[in-house]
Every structure is written in structure tokens, then in C-alpha cells.
Scaffold this motif. Structure first.
Motif, PDB file in Angstrom:
ATOM      1  N   THR A 413      60.121 -61.107  49.575  1.00  0.00           N
ATOM      2  CA  THR A 413      60.198 -61.486  48.162  1.00  0.00           C
ATOM      3  C   THR A 413      59.727 -62.921  47.958  1.00  0.00           C
ATOM      4  OG1 THR A 413      62.043 -59.951  47.810  1.00  0.00           O
ATOM      5  CG2 THR A 413      61.730 -61.674  46.165  1.00  0.00           C
ATOM      6  N   ILE A 414      60.152 -63.806  48.848  1.00  0.00           N
ATOM      7  CA  ILE A 414      59.709 -65.201  48.762  1.00  0.00           C
ATOM      8  C   ILE A 414      58.216 -65.301  49.068  1.00  0.00           C
ATOM      9  CG2 ILE A 414      59.921 -67.495  49.810  1.00  0.00           C
ATOM     10  CD1 ILE A 414      62.913 -66.882  50.201  1.00  0.00           C
ATOM     11  N   ALA A 415      57.779 -64.645  50.156  1.00  0.00           N
ATOM     12  CA  ALA A 415      56.382 -64.770  50.589  1.00  0.00           C
ATOM     13  C   ALA A 415      55.414 -64.157  49.587  1.00  0.00           C
ATOM     14  CB  ALA A 415      56.203 -64.122  51.959  1.00  0.00           C
ATOM     15  N   ARG A 417      55.645 -64.575  46.434  1.00  0.00           N
ATOM     16  CA  ARG A 417      55.621 -65.437  45.251  1.00  0.00           C
ATOM     17  C   ARG A 417      55.320 -66.901  45.539  1.00  0.00           C
ATOM     18  NH1 ARG A 417      58.456 -61.139  44.204  1.00  0.00           N
ATOM     19  NH2 ARG A 417      58.760 -60.425  42.051  1.00  0.00           N
ATOM     20  N   TRP A 418      55.739 -67.388  46.712  1.00  0.00           N
ATOM     21  CA  TRP A 418      55.653 -68.815  46.973  1.00  0.00           C
ATOM     22  C   TRP A 418      55.167 -69.102  48.395  1.00  0.00           C
ATOM     23  CZ3 TRP A 418      56.473 -71.711  42.749  1.00  0.00           C
ATOM     24  CH2 TRP A 418      57.309 -71.213  41.740  1.00  0.00           C
ATOM     25  N   ARG A 419      54.310 -70.095  48.518  1.00  0.00           N
ATOM     26  CA  ARG A 419      54.052 -70.712  49.819  1.00  0.00           C
ATOM     27  C   ARG A 419      54.935 -71.945  49.892  1.00  0.00           C
ATOM     28  NH1 ARG A 419      48.644 -73.299  50.101  1.00  0.00           N
ATOM     29  NH2 ARG A 419      49.807 -75.229  49.768  1.00  0.00           N
ATOM     30  N   LEU A 420      55.579 -72.139  51.026  1.00  0.00           N
ATOM     31  CA  LEU A 420      56.522 -73.240  51.187  1.00  0.00           C
ATOM     32  C   LEU A 420      56.037 -74.184  52.277  1.00  0.00           C
ATOM     33  CD1 LEU A 420      59.707 -71.022  50.969  1.00  0.00           C
ATOM     34  CD2 LEU A 420      59.058 -72.754  49.299  1.00  0.00           C
ATOM     35  N   ASP A 421      55.890 -75.463  51.915  1.00  0.00           N
ATOM     36  CA  ASP A 421      55.488 -76.507  52.860  1.00  0.00           C
ATOM     37  C   ASP A 421      56.566 -77.565  52.929  1.00  0.00           C
ATOM     38  OD1 ASP A 421      52.558 -75.823  53.512  1.00  0.00           O
ATOM     39  OD2 ASP A 421      52.578 -75.771  51.317  1.00  0.00           O
ATOM     40  N   HIS A 422      56.609 -78.248  54.079  1.00  0.00           N
ATOM     41  CA  HIS A 422      57.564 -79.346  54.188  1.00  0.00           C
ATOM     42  C   HIS A 422      57.246 -80.437  53.168  1.00  0.00           C
ATOM     43  CE1 HIS A 422      58.175 -77.900  58.522  1.00  0.00           C
ATOM     44  NE2 HIS A 422      59.331 -77.740  57.910  1.00  0.00           N
ATOM     45  N   THR A 423      58.287 -80.916  52.491  1.00  0.00           N
ATOM     46  CA  THR A 423      58.117 -82.066  51.618  1.00  0.00           C
ATOM     47  C   THR A 423      57.731 -83.272  52.470  1.00  0.00           C
ATOM     48  OG1 THR A 423      59.786 -81.185  50.109  1.00  0.00           O
ATOM     49  CG2 THR A 423      59.283 -83.537  49.934  1.00  0.00           C
ATOM     50  N   PRO A 424      56.771 -84.085  52.050  1.00  0.00           N
ATOM     51  CA  PRO A 424      56.384 -85.256  52.854  1.00  0.00           C
ATOM     52  C   PRO A 424      57.603 -86.088  53.251  1.00  0.00           C
ATOM     53  CG  PRO A 424      54.852 -84.976  51.046  1.00  0.00           C
ATOM     54  CD  PRO A 424      55.933 -83.960  50.834  1.00  0.00           C
ATOM     55  N   ARG A 445      58.569 -77.603  49.690  1.00  0.00           N
ATOM     56  CA  ARG A 445      57.901 -77.708  48.399  1.00  0.00           C
ATOM     57  C   ARG A 445      57.203 -76.383  48.094  1.00  0.00           C
ATOM     58  NH1 ARG A 445      53.659 -82.106  48.770  1.00  0.00           N
ATOM     59  NH2 ARG A 445      52.631 -80.453  49.976  1.00  0.00           N
ATOM     60  N   PRO A 446      57.598 -75.690  47.013  1.00  0.00           N
ATOM     61  CA  PRO A 446      56.989 -74.393  46.692  1.00  0.00           C
ATOM     62  C   PRO A 446      55.663 -74.528  45.938  1.00  0.00           C
ATOM     63  CG  PRO A 446      58.797 -74.855  45.179  1.00  0.00           C
ATOM     64  CD  PRO A 446      58.725 -76.012  46.132  1.00  0.00           C
ATOM     65  N   THR A 447      54.721 -73.690  46.303  1.00  0.00           N
ATOM     66  CA  THR A 447      53.458 -73.554  45.584  1.00  0.00           C
ATOM     67  C   THR A 447      53.308 -72.083  45.207  1.00  0.00           C
ATOM     68  OG1 THR A 447      52.438 -75.351  46.847  1.00  0.00           O
ATOM     69  CG2 THR A 447      50.958 -73.839  45.688  1.00  0.00           C
ATOM     70  N   ALA A 448      53.083 -71.811  43.932  1.00  0.00           N
ATOM     71  CA  ALA A 448      53.035 -70.430  43.447  1.00  0.00           C
ATOM     72  C   ALA A 448      51.832 -69.699  44.012  1.00  0.00           C
ATOM     73  CB  ALA A 448      53.000 -70.406  41.927  1.00  0.00           C
ATOM     74  N   ILE A 449      52.044 -68.425  44.332  1.00  0.00           N
ATOM     75  CA  ILE A 449      50.968 -67.542  44.798  1.00  0.00           C
ATOM     76  C   ILE A 449      50.625 -66.608  43.655  1.00  0.00           C
ATOM     77  CG2 ILE A 449      50.361 -65.685  46.386  1.00  0.00           C
ATOM     78  CD1 ILE A 449      52.247 -66.963  48.419  1.00  0.00           C
ATOM     79  N   THR A 450      49.361 -66.536  43.323  1.00  0.00           N
ATOM     80  CA  THR A 450      48.921 -65.608  42.278  1.00  0.00           C
ATOM     81  C   THR A 450      48.055 -64.541  42.929  1.00  0.00           C
ATOM     82  OG1 THR A 450      46.988 -66.986  41.799  1.00  0.00           O
ATOM     83  CG2 THR A 450      48.969 -67.362  40.479  1.00  0.00           C
ATOM     84  N   ARG A 451      48.308 -63.322  42.558  1.00  0.00           N
ATOM     85  CA  ARG A 451      47.517 -62.202  43.081  1.00  0.00           C
ATOM     86  C   ARG A 451      47.648 -61.037  42.109  1.00  0.00           C
ATOM     87  NH1 ARG A 451      51.781 -62.174  46.873  1.00  0.00           N
ATOM     88  NH2 ARG A 451      50.419 -62.790  48.585  1.00  0.00           N
TER      89      ARG A 451
END
Length: 459
Positions: A413-415, A417-424, A445-451
Motif C-alpha cells: 500500500t505504501i509502495a 503511493r509513495w517513494r520514501l527517502d532518508h531526510t537529509p 521524506r515521502p515523494t508521491a508516485i503517479t501511475r
């Protein structure tokens, strides 16, 4: 021992570094998992001391299997579970022998495969409502977020009762306090736990708060909010084997509290480590996300999808190996037990660590390396005694299939919708004082995935 052919018991070695008066307190509290892992190779059973209190550590997969499966009837749950009864009462989590067997029979219908399949759809629904509230580019305190997600998904899914904001607040407040205090129940002598110290008072207050919250949830079912097939409805209708007596409200509450802690804490911890490792390893994340996209295409993840999510399963298995949540557990020998010539005395308090077992280099080459491909079809899979993240034997986690569904659905569900990277600036450590082996300092830090999303399919 065989009276006709007696075996001379071997002496159980004492771990090196014992300090007079303190025993092994310093290495235990400095880094308990590193210390427990260091005992491998000293023998199947090693004695340590916390002050004057002796504890026995089973270190090999054979010794742990013997204790949990072959000779399980010779052990009770031990000091962790005895001292946790202030939270869990005489529930499945704390009961031993026949009481455990009888309680397991009562609860088992709530976790049959057909029931887990039905609950999977509820899980997705409750997870989406939380995850879609994330803000792109924000910094998520991810461990806290996963604990909130776990509670908010598990409570309505398993207990299916209307409950107030006050009940929810009580659960959110009490659970982390209890998780922190449980390790003290193992490592501190009983007289320290009985002192009117602030930590002890806080723990007991949190236990009362959680039990009150579930008392309200049980009461809501009696008030006409029973849902067919949820856990509390199953417990309310269960009849004790042989006695024909139904469980009291307090017994139903204790079982519900035990299952909530198991279903929310351990899963939240695993999910936190999972997305930390995916952020650390972009090549693994790419394969993971590609499979989620290929199999689901933006549609909800259901139970029927699990067999097709082969690499997702490998990544989860490796997360559970390297970051096994329940890192310290106990048993107590009710009689003297002969471990192939090593005699464990009657009354011995025993520790075992699934985390240390799963990091044993004799079982797992390069054990500190996060390598999902070690679970691939072309690799030799470790034996069942070497990989037991949900325990083993009669006391194996009753909700393991539900927990697995919770992790699979949550991860996908998370994958989707969102890519998650470490906050600097994020520096992730490892907790040393909690009942579960949680990451510390994990901010993502979440980045939205659109598909393009396919038409939703039934779970």
C-alpha cells in the motif's frame, strides 16, 4: 538422563567479563544484542549474571528448538511473561502448558485462513486513510508513524467496535510506555520492580490505561456493536473446553490487549526497518517497487496477490531476519533438563534471542548484510530451526498469518503511493531499551508516485 547409561553433565560455561557484584550488567546495558550475539560459540547454553542473579542463555538453534518444541512441557514462560501479567493478565501470551493450550483453542478460530482473507480487505481500507494524509516533501518520524498506522489499522480490523477518541488516545499513549518497560521486566531483579520508582509507577499506570481502553471496547460489543467474526465476538462466544463456561469480560479484555501488542508493535517495527533498508539500497527498492507495480498496478493488495509478490516476500523475510522484532524472550525450567549432557538446573531462568539466532554467521553468511536474494529460489533456505521470527512449537505466535498479511498489505500500500527517502542528516541507530528492536532517528521524506491505476479488484 538414561539411568542405564548415565551421562556425565558438562559444566555450563560462564560468559567472560563478569565483574564482582555487577556480573555482566555493563555489557548487557551497553549493547544487549551485541553481548548476546557474542555468546554464540561458547556452548549451547551459557550462564550470565545480572548482579547476583544467574540467567542461562540458549544460543544454538538446536538448544532453542529443544526448549520451545521437543522439551517444551518442561518449561514455563519465564520472568518476562510472569512480570508482564500486570499488562496482559493470565492471557495466551503469559499462560503455560494446559492453560495455554486451552486458551489457544478458544482464540484460534479468529485466525483461520478464511478469516485472515476476510480481514485483509479491512486492513487495506484503514491503512489507506492514514497513508493518504502524508505530505509530499515532509519529514516523517517513521517509527512513530508506523506505530500509529499499526494501531489505527489493527484496532478496527480485529476488534470491529465503535470507540471514542478517548479510547484511541489511551491506546496510543499506553502502548509505547509498555513497550519500553517490558525489557525492565526481564533485566531488573524483582525487588527493583516492586520499588515505588517513577519508571515502575509509569509502567503500571500505562498498563491500567490500556486495560481500561479495552474494557470500553469489550463493553461496546455488549452494547450491540458486535461484528460477525471479529476477535472479541469470537471470544465472547467461545466456551471453555470441558467446562462449558464462557470467558469473563476481564478475560476477553486480557486476550485482546495481548493480541493488540503483538499485532501492532512487532509489525510497526518491521515496517520501519523495511523502508529504512529500501531507502539504503536503491537497487533493492527498484526491484521491490517494480514488482508491486507489475503485480498490482495501483490496485489494492489482497491475500490472493501474495503468491505473485515473490520479491516482496524475500525482502520482508530478510527484514525479519536482520531486524527480528522480539529480540529477547524467556523461559523457566520447571524441572532439570539434560541438553545432550549439559544439565540445565530446575528453576533456571533462561533467555533466548531470536535476533542473535538470525545473525549467527554459522547459519547466515555475512549476517549483517541485508540480502533479500539469500531467500531466492536458487539459494539454500535455512532450516526451520534456524529461522523462527514468529517463534516455534505450541507457543508460536497465533497471529503469524495475520501479521504477515498486515506487513504484505502495508508494504504494498505504501509502495504503490509513495517513494520514501532518508531526510537529509538522518542517522539511524538501534534501540536498546525496548521490547522490540526498533530503529532510532529514522526520518523519511515521502515523494508521491503517479501511475495509471487499474480498476480496483476485490481483496
Amino acid at each position: 538422563m538414561n539411568a542405564m547409561n548415565p551421562v556425565r553433565p558438562s559444566v555450563i560455561p560462564t560468559a567472560p567479563g563478569r565483574v564482582p557484584g555487577l556480573g555482566h550488567v555493563i555489557p548487557v546495558f551497553r549493547d544487549p544484542l551485541e553481548f548476546l550475539t557474542s555468546l554464540q560459540g561458547l556452548g549451547p547454553i551459557v550462564k550470565i549474571y545480572l548482579g547476583p542473579m544467574p540467567l542461562y542463555v540458549t544460543t544454538s538453534p538446536e538448544a532453542i528448538h529443544r526448549m520451545l518444541v521437543t522439551d517444551a512441557a518442561k518449561f514455563s514462560k519465564g520472568r518476562l511473561f510472569d512480570n508482564a501479567k500486570v499488562v496482559f493478565g493470565d492471557s495466551l501470551l503469559t499462560a503455560s502448558t494446559t492453560r495455554h493450550r486451552d486458551q489457544r483453542r478458544l482464540i484460534q478460530p479468529a485466525f483461520h485462513r478464511e478469516q485472515v482473507v476476510r480481514l485483509a480487505g479491512r486492513l487495506h481500507q484503514h491503512m489507506v486513510s492514514r497513508i493518504e494524509g502524508w505530505q509530499e516533501g515532509s519529514s516523517l518520524d517513521f517509527v512513530s508513524e508506523m506505530h500509529s498506522l499499526g494501531i489505527e489499522a489493527v484496532v478496527p480490523t480485529l476488534f470491529a467496535a465503535e470507540h471514542s477518541a478517548e479510547v484511541t488516545a489511551k491506546i496510543h499513549h499506553a502502548v509505547p510506555v509498555i513497550a519500553q518497560g517490558l525489557v525492565r521486566r526481564v533485566l531488573f531483579p524483582d525487588f527493583v520492580l516492586a520499588l515505588p520508582l517513577r519508571a515502575n509507577r509509569t509502567f503500571v499506570a500505562a498498563a491500567d490505561e490500556l486495560r481500561d481502553a479495552f474494557g470500553d471496547i469489550v463493553g461496546a460489543h455488549h452494547a450491540g456493536h458486535d461484528a460477525d467474526g471479529d476477535l472479541i465476538s469470537t471470544l465472547n462466544s467461545a466456551v471453555g473446553p470441558g467446562s462449558g463456561v464462557r470467558l469473563s469480560d476481564s478475560q476477553v479484555r486480557d486476550q485482546a490487549v495481548s493480541i493488540l501488542l503483538a499485532a501492532s508493535e512487532t509489525v510497526a517495527t518491521t515496517m520501519s526497518w523495511l523502508f529504512h533498508e529500501l531507502a539504503r539500497h536503491p537497487e533493492i527498492r527498484e526491484r521491490f517497487y517494480a514488482e508491486v507495480d507489475e503485480v498490482l498496478g495501483g490496485s489494492p493488495c489482497g491475500y490472493a496477490d501474495f503468491p505473485k509478490l515473490v520479491y516482496v516476500e524475500q525482502v520482508l523475510r530478510e527484514t525479519l531476519r536482520l531486524h527480528t522484532p522480539n529480540w529477547i524472550l524467556t523461559r523457566s525450567a520447571t524441572v532439570a533438563v539434560d541438553f545432550d549432557g549439559v544439565l540445565l538446573p530446575e528453576g533456571a531462568e533462561v533467555l533466548y534471542s531470536l535476533s542473535a539466532l538470525h545473525r549467527d554467521p554459522a547459519l547466515y553468511p555475512d549476517p549483517q548484510v541485508f540480502d533479500p536474494d539469500r531467500w531466492g529460489p536458487d539459494r539454500e533456505i535455512p532450516s526451520r530451526t534456524a529461522y523462527i521470527p514468529f517463534g516455534s512449537g505450541a507457543h508460536k505466535c497465533i497471529g503469524d498469518s495475520f501479521a504477515w498479511a498486515e506487513m504484505m498489505i502495508g508494504a504494498c500500500t505504501i509502495a504503490s503511493r509513495w517513494r520514501l527517502d532518508h531526510t537529509p542528516g538522518t542517522r539511524v541507530g538501534q534501540s536498546r531499551k525496548l521490547a522490540t528492536l526498533q530503529p532510532t532517528g529514522l526520518h523519511l521524506r515521502p515523494t508521491a508516485i503517479t501511475r495509471h491505476r487499474r480498476e480496483s479488484r476485490p481483496a
